[in-house]
Design a protein around this motif. Structure first.
Motif, PDB file in Angstrom:
ATOM      1  N   VAL A 395       0.858  -1.193   0.000  1.00 14.86           N
ATOM      2  CA  VAL A 395       0.000   0.000   0.000  1.00 14.86           C
ATOM      3  C   VAL A 395       0.887   1.232   0.000  1.00 14.86           C
ATOM      4  O   VAL A 395       1.976   1.230   0.593  1.00 14.86           O
ATOM      5  N   ILE A 396       0.439   2.304  -0.659  1.00 17.51           N
ATOM      6  CA  ILE A 396       1.166   3.577  -0.618  1.00 17.51           C
ATOM      7  C   ILE A 396       0.214   4.686  -0.224  1.00 17.51           C
ATOM      8  O   ILE A 396      -0.924   4.756  -0.710  1.00 17.51           O
ATOM      9  N   LEU A 397       0.644   5.551   0.703  1.00 21.26           N
ATOM     10  CA  LEU A 397      -0.171   6.682   1.142  1.00 21.26           C
ATOM     11  C   LEU A 397       0.171   7.921   0.331  1.00 21.26           C
ATOM     12  O   LEU A 397       1.345   8.221   0.121  1.00 21.26           O
ATOM     13  N   LYS A 398      -0.850   8.620  -0.104  1.00 17.50           N
ATOM     14  CA  LYS A 398      -0.657   9.828  -0.898  1.00 17.50           C
ATOM     15  C   LYS A 398      -0.384  11.008   0.035  1.00 17.50           C
ATOM     16  O   LYS A 398      -1.221  11.337   0.879  1.00 17.50           O
ATOM     17  N   PRO A 399       0.781  11.665  -0.094  1.00 23.05           N
ATOM     18  CA  PRO A 399       1.132  12.756   0.832  1.00 23.05           C
ATOM     19  C   PRO A 399       0.419  14.064   0.491  1.00 23.05           C
ATOM     20  O   PRO A 399      -0.117  14.240  -0.598  1.00 23.05           O
ATOM     21  N   TYR A 400       0.458  14.994   1.463  1.00 23.34           N
ATOM     22  CA  TYR A 400      -0.151  16.308   1.277  1.00 23.34           C
ATOM     23  C   TYR A 400       0.776  17.266   0.525  1.00 23.34           C
ATOM     24  O   TYR A 400       0.345  18.016  -0.347  1.00 23.34           O
ATOM     25  N   GLN A 401       2.056  17.262   0.911  1.00 28.69           N
ATOM     26  CA  GLN A 401       2.983  18.267   0.413  1.00 28.69           C
ATOM     27  C   GLN A 401       3.295  18.046  -1.070  1.00 28.69           C
ATOM     28  O   GLN A 401       3.541  16.920  -1.509  1.00 28.69           O
ATOM     29  N   GLU A 402       3.308  19.158  -1.828  1.00 25.70           N
ATOM     30  CA  GLU A 402       3.653  19.070  -3.243  1.00 25.70           C
ATOM     31  C   GLU A 402       5.078  18.549  -3.426  1.00 25.70           C
ATOM     32  O   GLU A 402       5.376  17.841  -4.379  1.00 25.70           O
ATOM     33  N   SER A 403       5.955  18.904  -2.469  1.00 24.23           N
ATOM     34  CA  SER A 403       7.348  18.478  -2.575  1.00 24.23           C
ATOM     35  C   SER A 403       7.499  16.967  -2.445  1.00 24.23           C
ATOM     36  O   SER A 403       8.516  16.399  -2.844  1.00 24.23           O
ATOM     37  N   ASP A 404       6.485  16.291  -1.884  1.00 20.56           N
ATOM     38  CA  ASP A 404       6.535  14.837  -1.720  1.00 20.56           C
ATOM     39  C   ASP A 404       5.854  14.095  -2.864  1.00 20.56           C
ATOM     40  O   ASP A 404       5.950  12.861  -2.941  1.00 20.56           O
ATOM     41  N   LYS A 405       5.153  14.808  -3.738  1.00 20.57           N
ATOM     42  CA  LYS A 405       4.397  14.147  -4.805  1.00 20.57           C
ATOM     43  C   LYS A 405       5.309  13.383  -5.760  1.00 20.57           C
ATOM     44  O   LYS A 405       4.944  12.313  -6.265  1.00 20.57           O
ATOM     45  N   ALA A 406       6.500  13.934  -6.023  1.00 23.65           N
ATOM     46  CA  ALA A 406       7.421  13.259  -6.943  1.00 23.65           C
ATOM     47  C   ALA A 406       7.850  11.909  -6.378  1.00 23.65           C
ATOM     48  O   ALA A 406       7.949  10.913  -7.114  1.00 23.65           O
ATOM     49  N   SER A 432      -5.397   7.341   0.716  1.00 21.19           N
ATOM     50  CA  SER A 432      -5.208   8.611   1.420  1.00 21.19           C
ATOM     51  C   SER A 432      -5.295   8.365   2.914  1.00 21.19           C
ATOM     52  O   SER A 432      -5.718   7.282   3.357  1.00 21.19           O
ATOM     53  N   LEU A 433      -4.928   9.373   3.715  1.00 23.31           N
ATOM     54  CA  LEU A 433      -4.942   9.193   5.162  1.00 23.31           C
ATOM     55  C   LEU A 433      -6.331   8.891   5.697  1.00 23.31           C
ATOM     56  O   LEU A 433      -6.497   8.077   6.605  1.00 23.31           O
ATOM     57  N   GLY A 434      -7.332   9.555   5.142  1.00 28.01           N
ATOM     58  CA  GLY A 434      -8.685   9.333   5.619  1.00 28.01           C
ATOM     59  C   GLY A 434      -8.905   9.918   6.997  1.00 28.01           C
ATOM     60  O   GLY A 434      -8.163  10.794   7.460  1.00 28.01           O
ATOM     61  N   SER A 435      -9.912   9.433   7.687  1.00 27.58           N
ATOM     62  CA  SER A 435     -10.286   9.982   8.985  1.00 27.58           C
ATOM     63  C   SER A 435      -9.218   9.678  10.030  1.00 27.58           C
ATOM     64  O   SER A 435      -8.475   8.694   9.925  1.00 27.58           O
ATOM     65  N   SER A 436      -9.169  10.518  11.052  1.00 21.26           N
ATOM     66  CA  SER A 436      -8.163  10.346  12.100  1.00 21.26           C
ATOM     67  C   SER A 436      -8.411   9.095  12.929  1.00 21.26           C
ATOM     68  O   SER A 436      -7.516   8.630  13.641  1.00 21.26           O
ATOM     69  N   SER A 437      -9.594   8.533  12.842  1.00 17.14           N
ATOM     70  CA  SER A 437      -9.905   7.320  13.591  1.00 17.14           C
ATOM     71  C   SER A 437      -9.215   6.097  13.011  1.00 17.14           C
ATOM     72  O   SER A 437      -9.076   5.073  13.686  1.00 17.14           O
ATOM     73  N   GLY A 438      -8.800   6.174  11.747  1.00 13.74           N
ATOM     74  CA  GLY A 438      -8.169   5.041  11.097  1.00 13.74           C
ATOM     75  C   GLY A 438      -9.140   4.072  10.459  1.00 13.74           C
ATOM     76  O   GLY A 438      -8.734   3.061   9.872  1.00 13.74           O
ATOM     77  N   ARG A 439     -10.450   4.380  10.518  1.00 13.41           N
ATOM     78  CA  ARG A 439     -11.451   3.438   9.993  1.00 13.41           C
ATOM     79  C   ARG A 439     -11.395   3.328   8.472  1.00 13.41           C
ATOM     80  O   ARG A 439     -11.674   2.262   7.911  1.00 13.41           O
ATOM     81  N   ASP A 440     -11.040   4.414   7.791  1.00 10.31           N
ATOM     82  CA  ASP A 440     -10.925   4.349   6.330  1.00 10.31           C
ATOM     83  C   ASP A 440      -9.806   3.392   5.928  1.00 10.31           C
ATOM     84  O   ASP A 440      -9.948   2.606   4.984  1.00 10.31           O
ATOM     85  N   MET A 441      -8.690   3.482   6.629  1.00  5.68           N
ATOM     86  CA  MET A 441      -7.596   2.558   6.364  1.00  5.68           C
ATOM     87  C   MET A 441      -7.983   1.121   6.693  1.00  5.68           C
ATOM     88  O   MET A 441      -7.667   0.176   5.970  1.00  5.68           O
ATOM     89  N   ASN A 442      -8.666   0.964   7.796  1.00  6.94           N
ATOM     90  CA  ASN A 442      -9.042  -0.377   8.254  1.00  6.94           C
ATOM     91  C   ASN A 442      -9.877  -1.110   7.206  1.00  6.94           C
ATOM     92  O   ASN A 442      -9.784  -2.330   7.071  1.00  6.94           O
TER      93      ASN A 442
END
Length: 610
Positions: A395-406, A432-442
């Motif tokens: 799995v890969i998480l999509k970051p927020y910062q533009e500098s990390d997109k590359a 994506s990170l999803g909710s802070s509860s972690g349920r989206d990831m789960n």
């Protein structure tokens, strides 16, 4: 050290026409005939393999140093069906070969070759046929070139059994402190009544220092075998080499820092920048002293660069720079770029031991970047996952910062292009990170296998948010015995105070790095003991870096002369924390260290991934 390298094969070709095999130049190497393919704009490994109709493995085996980053003009050997027999007692010299390398290949001595080939000691030429002793066994043998022996002085250290007080610094962990004093974490925990593994800045720990008696016998200095027959290159040897070390010692600021009044219980600390520069130079000088004992003659010039380019201009205007052979440093990005440019104008080699932007290498062929870039490290990460964990959920998480997109796009595309048939995922799972509860990831993670989660970012907010969610997912699945989550990221995370060490350990954090050293290992102790005896302190990451860059480049100069670049592919001196592998990023540009290895947290210790 084990290296993990999987070639990135692009699964498409462009519309640019390639040269046909019938028009390709042929070349005989070790008795086999090859097409010589010159890389053109748009070429990919996959496209070349399709053009010549050969197995990809054959191309990779015939070009052991090839990578996915093909350069225009690069020559690639393509196996043909033809075989050209070579006389059993003869060897045809190829570009880059040396007498030393040939002797090791055929398991004979250089003197044996000289006896059969009078005049060979004057140098060998491409295409020259060299007679090989007929009684020796033929076949390729992997052999490192000779290296200067580090002479360990005779000494005896005796510590009385005692307890010392150690004040925890901001960057330290219980693990790093245990390694520094060479006692176990359990011993420190027991003595200080620590139940977990967390320590914070300012804590005063009681450290037991056991009685230790070391006796290291002084070794006889073995003369370095110098092979000056690098084919096609004029060896430039000097009796004495001039070396400059440019570091921000910041003497004035350090004097102010050291003169400050401190409170009761506080420890006086050097100015942070001065401390880094001083530790680096300690390791550098330790390597220089060893090389001098092995016969290398050097003039070392050390300068305080401070933080401004004007000071560097003054340094470079000094008379000694008219005959300077190589420069090490400086530290800050602005001064690095400026110094590299000035050295390029004067055709002086420069080694950059600290992290810097890869753009400094562009069209600067005399620049060597010792720290592997994050882009290269993410390549190493993906290659490792494909090779070792393709049967797991990647799995890969999509970051927020533009500098990390590359970094994100590089990791995603590299995995999707290189993943093998039969893997758990035919494409990487993007999340994506999803909710802070972690349920989206789960909802996405698999409960019956390992979930390897790439977090392609060094943004502390994003990383801590990701790790917090991953821990919450684990908390949601207490009965999923086969479920495991592994966080995969960067070494820079170790500098983040906001990341709980318990999270690192529970998530079995993995990261790709260019450096690693275990000071408790036999190799580590072989460096720690003489370093401590000479300097009175233990080595740090900066002193180890200073030792490694000095040992690597100055031993290369000693063995191969100031134009040592052609020898770097087979130059492997004994180093402490680095495993240098330098590659020119493009024709006419400089060299970057492309070495990487995977490290993981396991039982609160950092170990190399097998």
């Amino acid at each position: 050290m084990m290296r993990y390298l999987t070639i990135w094969i692009l699964l498409f070709t462009t519309g640019i026409g390639f040269s046909q095999p019938d028009n390709a130049v042929t070349k005989i190497v070790d008795g086999k005939t090859f097409y010589v393919h010159t890389v053109e704009q748009g070429n990919t490994l996959y496209g070349i393999q399709q053009l010549y109709k050969v197995e990809m493995s054959e191309i990779l085996n015939s070009n052991p140093n090839i990578s996915d980053n093909l350069a225009i003009g690069q020559q690639i050997l393509i196996p043909t069906e033809k075989n050209s027999a070579v006389e059993s007692n003869g060897h045809t010299v190829e570009a880059g070969e040396t007498l030393y390398g040939i002797s090791k290949k055929y398991k004979c001595s250089i003197d044996d070759l000289k006896k059969l080939n009078p005049g060979i000691e004057q140098g060998i030429q491409i295409g020259q046929v060299i007679k090989i002793p007929g009684t020796v066994q033929t076949g390729e043998v992997i052999q490192n070139d000779p290296e200067p022996e580090i002479v360990q002085p005779s000494y005896k250290i005796s510590y009385q059994d005692s307890i010392v007080n150690h004040t925890v610094l901001s960057h330290e962990t219980l693990y790093s402190i245990s390694k520094r004093y060479m006692v176990s974490s359990d011993t420190i925990r027991a003595l200080n009544n620590i139940k977990g593994n967390k320590v914070k800045k300012g804590d005063v720990l009681l450290i037991p220092v056991k009685k230790v008696n070391y006796k290291v016998l002084e070794k006889q200095i073995v003369p370095i075998q110098k092979d000056t027959s690098i084919v096609g290159v004029q060896i430039l040897k000097k009796d004495v080499y001039n070396v400059a070390v440019l570091l921000p010692f910041m003497f004035a600021q350090n004097d102010i820092e050291m003169s400050k009044t401190i409170k009761l219980g506080q420890h006086r600390e050097m100015y942070p920048t001065s401390k880094i520069a001083f530790e680096f130079y300690q390791g550098f000088k330790f390597a220089v002293d060893s090389l001098k004992k092995a016969g290398l003659s050097l003039n070392i010039y050390v300068y305080d660069t401070k933080k401004d380019t004007a000071t560097i201009n003054d340094i470079l205007s000094k008379g000694e720079f008219n005959d300077m052979d190589i420069v090490f440093g400086p530290l800050y990005p602005k001064t690095i770029k400026h110094t590299a440019q000035k050295c390029a104008e004067r055709n002086i080699k420069i080694v950059l031991p600290f992290k810097t932007d890869p753009s400094v290498l562009h069209e600067n062929k005399n620049t060597f970047k010792a720290v592997t870039s994050n882009m290269t490290l993410i390549d190493g990460t993906v290659d490792y996952l494909i090779e070792k964990h393709s049967h797991h959920n990647i799995v890969i998480l999509k970051p927020y910062q533009e500098s990390d997109k590359a970094l994100y796009e590089r990791a995603r595309d590299r995995f999707n292009s290189g993943v093998k048939t039969g893997a758990y995922n035919s494409k990487i799972v993007e999340l994506s990170l999803g909710s802070s509860s972690g349920r989206d990831m789960n909802a996405i993670f698999k409960k019956d296998t390992v979930n390897m989660v790439i977090i392609p970012s060094n943004d502390v907010k994003f990383v801590t948010g990701a790790l917090n969610r991953l821990n919450k997912v684990l908390n949601m699945n207490p009965y999923a015995k086969n479920m495991k989550i592994v966080a995969v990221g960067f070494e820079d995370w170790n500098k983040f105070d906001d990341i709980d060490v318990l999270h690192r350990n529970r998530l079995n954090q993995h990261f790709s790095t260019y450096r690693y050293v275990d000071y408790n290992s036999a190799e580590g102790l072989n460096f720690v003991k003489p370093f401590r005896a000479t300097t009175g302190v233990d080595p740090t990451v900066y002193s180890s870096q200073g030792f490694d860059v000095a040992m690597y480049f100055l031993s290369a100069i000693h063995l191969y002369g100031i134009n040592f670049e052609p020898a770097l592919d087979f130059h492997y001196p004994h180093l402490v924390q680095n495993d240098f592998k330098f590659k020119r990023i493009a024709e006419g540009s400089g060299f970057e260290n492309v070495s990487s290895r995977m490290i993981k947290y396991e039982n609160f210790e950092l170990i190399i991934c097998e």
